[in-house]
Write a protein that holds these residues in place. Structure first.
Motif, PDB file in Angstrom:
ATOM      1  N   ALA A   1       1.667  -4.814   3.413  1.00 14.23           N
ATOM      2  CA  ALA A   1       0.668  -5.417   4.308  1.00 14.23           C
ATOM      3  C   ALA A   1       0.757  -6.942   4.270  1.00 14.23           C
ATOM      4  O   ALA A   1       0.391  -7.613   5.235  1.00 14.23           O
TER       5      ALA A   1
ATOM      6  N   THR B   1      -6.783  -8.038   4.316  1.00 15.53           N
ATOM      7  CA  THR B   1      -6.119  -7.870   3.017  1.00 15.53           C
ATOM      8  C   THR B   1      -6.196  -9.198   2.255  1.00 15.53           C
ATOM      9  O   THR B   1      -6.507  -9.222   1.062  1.00 15.53           O
TER      10      THR B   1
ATOM     11  N   ILE C   1      -3.278 -10.765  15.176  1.00 18.10           N
ATOM     12  CA  ILE C   1      -3.585  -9.519  15.888  1.00 18.10           C
ATOM     13  C   ILE C   1      -4.014  -8.441  14.884  1.00 18.10           C
ATOM     14  O   ILE C   1      -3.884  -8.653  13.668  1.00 18.10           O
ATOM     15  N   ASN C   2      -4.507  -7.301  15.380  1.00 17.35           N
ATOM     16  CA  ASN C   2      -4.946  -6.210  14.505  1.00 17.35           C
ATOM     17  C   ASN C   2      -3.831  -5.816  13.538  1.00 17.35           C
ATOM     18  O   ASN C   2      -2.676  -5.675  13.945  1.00 17.35           O
ATOM     19  N   GLY C   3      -4.201  -5.662  12.265  1.00 16.94           N
ATOM     20  CA  GLY C   3      -3.228  -5.203  11.268  1.00 16.94           C
ATOM     21  C   GLY C   3      -2.312  -6.294  10.753  1.00 16.94           C
ATOM     22  O   GLY C   3      -1.344  -6.011  10.045  1.00 16.94           O
ATOM     23  N   SER C   4      -2.607  -7.556  11.058  1.00 15.72           N
ATOM     24  CA  SER C   4      -1.691  -8.618  10.626  1.00 15.72           C
ATOM     25  C   SER C   4      -1.891  -9.011   9.158  1.00 15.72           C
ATOM     26  O   SER C   4      -1.074  -9.739   8.600  1.00 15.72           O
ATOM     27  N   GLY C   5      -2.993  -8.547   8.546  1.00 13.89           N
ATOM     28  CA  GLY C   5      -3.174  -8.793   7.104  1.00 13.89           C
ATOM     29  C   GLY C   5      -4.343  -9.705   6.755  1.00 13.89           C
ATOM     30  O   GLY C   5      -4.501 -10.098   5.601  1.00 13.89           O
ATOM     31  N   LYS C   6      -5.213 -10.005   7.732  1.00 16.35           N
ATOM     32  CA  LYS C   6      -6.321 -10.944   7.488  1.00 16.35           C
ATOM     33  C   LYS C   6      -7.302 -10.389   6.443  1.00 16.35           C
ATOM     34  O   LYS C   6      -7.647 -11.073   5.487  1.00 16.35           O
TER      35      LYS C   6
ATOM     36  N   HIS D   1     -11.605 -12.804  15.424  1.00 21.80           N
ATOM     37  CA  HIS D   1     -10.713 -12.685  16.575  1.00 21.80           C
ATOM     38  C   HIS D   1     -11.123 -13.667  17.667  1.00 21.80           C
ATOM     39  O   HIS D   1     -10.446 -13.786  18.679  1.00 21.80           O
TER      40      HIS D   1
ATOM     41  N   LYS E   1       6.644  -2.980  12.227  1.00 27.00           N
ATOM     42  CA  LYS E   1       6.101  -1.965  11.301  1.00 27.00           C
ATOM     43  C   LYS E   1       7.227  -1.385  10.444  1.00 27.00           C
ATOM     44  O   LYS E   1       7.048  -1.124   9.258  1.00 27.00           O
TER      45      LYS E   1
ATOM     46  N   PHE F   1       4.039   0.506   2.227  1.00 30.38           N
ATOM     47  CA  PHE F   1       3.879  -0.384   3.375  1.00 30.38           C
ATOM     48  C   PHE F   1       3.456  -1.756   2.839  1.00 30.38           C
ATOM     49  O   PHE F   1       2.488  -1.851   2.083  1.00 30.38           O
TER      50      PHE F   1
ATOM     51  N   TYR G   1       0.867  -1.183   0.000  1.00 33.06           N
ATOM     52  CA  TYR G   1       0.000   0.000   0.000  1.00 33.06           C
ATOM     53  C   TYR G   1       0.905   1.235   0.000  1.00 33.06           C
ATOM     54  O   TYR G   1       1.939   1.235   0.666  1.00 33.06           O
ATOM     55  N   ASP G   2       0.487   2.270  -0.735  1.00 34.55           N
ATOM     56  CA  ASP G   2       1.240   3.529  -0.685  1.00 34.55           C
ATOM     57  C   ASP G   2       0.750   4.318   0.513  1.00 34.55           C
ATOM     58  O   ASP G   2      -0.459   4.365   0.770  1.00 34.55           O
ATOM     59  N   LEU G   3       1.681   4.911   1.231  1.00 35.54           N
ATOM     60  CA  LEU G   3       1.277   5.731   2.386  1.00 35.54           C
ATOM     61  C   LEU G   3       1.250   7.197   1.948  1.00 35.54           C
ATOM     62  O   LEU G   3       2.285   7.859   1.904  1.00 35.54           O
TER      63      LEU G   3
HETATM   64  N1  LIG Z   1      -5.525   1.217   2.063  1.00 35.24           N
HETATM   65  C1  LIG Z   1      -4.507   1.058   2.892  1.00 35.24           C
HETATM   66  N2  LIG Z   1      -3.467   1.913   2.870  1.00 35.24           N
HETATM   67  C2  LIG Z   1      -2.413   1.763   3.696  1.00 35.24           C
HETATM   68  N3  LIG Z   1      -2.310   0.747   4.603  1.00 35.24           N
HETATM   69  C3  LIG Z   1      -3.318  -0.124   4.667  1.00 35.24           C
HETATM   70  C4  LIG Z   1      -4.477  -0.021   3.834  1.00 35.24           C
HETATM   71  N4  LIG Z   1      -5.316  -1.035   4.146  1.00 35.24           N
HETATM   72  C5  LIG Z   1      -4.714  -1.740   5.135  1.00 35.24           C
HETATM   73  N5  LIG Z   1      -3.523  -1.201   5.450  1.00 35.24           N
HETATM   74  C6  LIG Z   1      -2.570  -1.684   6.449  1.00 35.24           C
HETATM   75  O1  LIG Z   1      -2.268  -3.033   6.140  1.00 35.24           O
HETATM   76  C7  LIG Z   1      -2.119  -3.787   7.329  1.00 35.24           C
HETATM   77  C8  LIG Z   1      -3.038  -4.995   7.263  1.00 35.24           C
HETATM   78  O2  LIG Z   1      -4.379  -4.540   7.351  1.00 35.24           O
HETATM   79  P1  LIG Z   1      -5.603  -5.563   7.441  1.00 35.24           P
HETATM   80  O3  LIG Z   1      -6.854  -4.752   7.473  1.00 35.24           O
HETATM   81  O4  LIG Z   1      -5.464  -6.596   6.404  1.00 35.24           O
HETATM   82  O5  LIG Z   1      -5.332  -6.222   8.873  1.00 35.24           O
HETATM   83  P2  LIG Z   1      -6.296  -7.166   9.738  1.00 35.24           P
HETATM   84  O6  LIG Z   1      -5.456  -8.308  10.199  1.00 35.24           O
HETATM   85  O7  LIG Z   1      -7.532  -7.492   8.988  1.00 35.24           O
HETATM   86  O8  LIG Z   1      -6.604  -6.207  10.964  1.00 35.24           O
HETATM   87  P3  LIG Z   1      -7.894  -6.164  11.952  1.00 35.24           P
HETATM   88  O9  LIG Z   1      -7.802  -7.355  12.851  1.00 35.24           O
HETATM   89  O10 LIG Z   1      -7.667  -4.896  12.699  1.00 35.24           O
HETATM   90  O11 LIG Z   1      -9.127  -6.136  11.110  1.00 35.24           O
HETATM   91  C9  LIG Z   1      -2.434  -2.847   8.486  1.00 35.24           C
HETATM   92  O12 LIG Z   1      -1.218  -2.406   9.057  1.00 35.24           O
HETATM   93  C10 LIG Z   1      -3.169  -1.692   7.842  1.00 35.24           C
HETATM   94  O13 LIG Z   1      -2.898  -0.492   8.515  1.00 35.24           O
END
Ligand SMILES: Nc1ncnc2c1ncn2[C@@H]1O[C@H](COP(=O)(O)OP(=O)(O)OP(=O)(O)O)[C@@H](O)[C@H]1O
Length: 343
Positions: free
Chosen positions: A42, A68, A61-66, A204, A260, A40, A16-18
């Protein structure tokens, strides 16, 4: 007997582009990759197979990529690198995906089913059963932007299970419903399992995972940490969470920051996405987009200011002199005032 692969992720990564602001996002469409913002990862080099008839959980955990992964699996977003093979039709149930806020419940049902290729007569036949499953009463006539998250989930779940998908992807949709709805969904998932369908389940809740899944994929900061028997992986994950929660705050922050930072570093090995050209903008697309944006700004200016586009084409001699304009305006003002007094 060899099992049929339903979903295969081969060296899949997602970048992902930040962006700092919206204009950076527009600029990035035209700038070469090297001049763009920080990115970034993901997901990094994710590999797994999901077989016909399996129920597989995605945990982490939160943000682990599920999400995505579930979005890539359902075709909502493309992978940046690697190959994704899907043998069948996927239907994603996620609270934030697929339903259009300004449309009513009924309209969303019609839209989603039309997108799945159903005919109007088929949609009409399914409608009573969808309404019954969602059980949100008169809210079916309301725009879904007025729904609670539980109501969205109910409608999303009701629609998706009626599209008869080969692969059902359920992303956190069960966590927002009440216990009656949860029971109804679990019954439906069990029915799907018994019919030999493939289910990918993001949650979760370890209890839900252990109860419903055959195998679990544990995601950790964009990478697969464990894949295996649901009970075993759930126990290992539980152990990790307990360990992590027992650490001092400063250690937790350092741990998270380290990961990160790693996720912002470039890929060491690049695996091409064989379908990348499907998603890439050609120069023709870019020129057309520029023209469309220019036209939108051009007409937006006239709509916003109330000026007439035709005014541009008038000869300058036809335009009234400045003092003439003032005079007309004054006359009109007096006229309105007069009307007001007489009324
Ligand atoms: N559009 C985006 N632009 C930048 N970063 C993104 C974008 N979408 C997701 N991310 C980042 O990618 C990583 C994975 O996000 P993702 O939503 O897949 O996690 P998750 O495991 O589903 O989290 P959660 O349990 O909180 O739902 C996170 O760090 C998130 O901040």
């Amino acid at each position: 007997m060899a099992k049929n692969i339903k979903v295969a992720f081969k060296h899949v990564s997602k970048e992902y582009d930040l962006y700092q602001n919206k204009s950076d996002k527009i600029k990035s469409l035209f700038l070469p990759k090297s001049k763009q913002n920080q990115s970034f990862w993901a997901l990094r080099d994710v590999n797994f197979n999901i077989y016909d008839g399996e129920t597989v959980g995605l945990i982490g955990i939160n943000g682990s990529g599920k999400s995505t992964i579930s979005n890539i699996m359902s075709g909502v977003i493309p992978p940046t690198q690697g190959e994704v093979v899907i043998n069948g039709e996927t239907s994603l149930i996620a609270i934030a995906v697929g339903l259009k806020g300004p449309l009513t419940g009924y309209e969303n049902v019609r839209l989603k089913l039309l997108m799945h290729g159903l005919k109007t007569s088929e949609i009409n036949a399914l409608m009573p059963s969808i309404i019954d499953f969602a059980d949100i009463g008169d809210f079916m006539n309301q725009p879904i932007q007025n729904y609670s998250s539980g109501m969205r989930s109910r409608l999303g779940f009701a629609i998706s299970v009626h599209t008869d998908p080969d692969i059902l992807v359920i992303d956190e949709a069960l966590s927002v419903g009440d216990s009656t709805f949860y029971k109804k969904c679990v019954d439906k998932i069990t029915e799907f399992k018994e019919a030999g369908r493939t289910i990918v389940f993001v949650s979760h809740s370890l209890g839900q995972m252990k109860g419903l899944c055959d195998r679990i994929i544990w995601m950790h900061y964009g990478q697969v940490r464990e894949i295996g028997d649901a009970q075993e992986v759930a126990d290992k994950y539980d152990e990790f969470v307990r360990w992590f929660n027992g650490q001092p705050k400063s250690y937790k922050k350092e741990y998270q920051d380290d990961y990160k930072t790693t996720q912002k570093q470039p890929q060491k090995v690049n695996y091409p996405n064989p379908n990348a050209n499907k998603y890439r903008l050609s120069w023709f697309d870019k020129i057309m987009m520029t023209l469309l944006i220019a036209l939108a700004i051009f007409f937006g200016y006239f709509v916003g200011t109330g000026h007439s586009v035709m005014g541009l084409f008038k000869a300058s001699d036809d335009r009234p002199a400045e003092n003439q304009v003032v005079k007309t305006a004054t006359t009109e003002t007096i006229h309105i005032e007069t009307n007001k007094t007489t009324a």
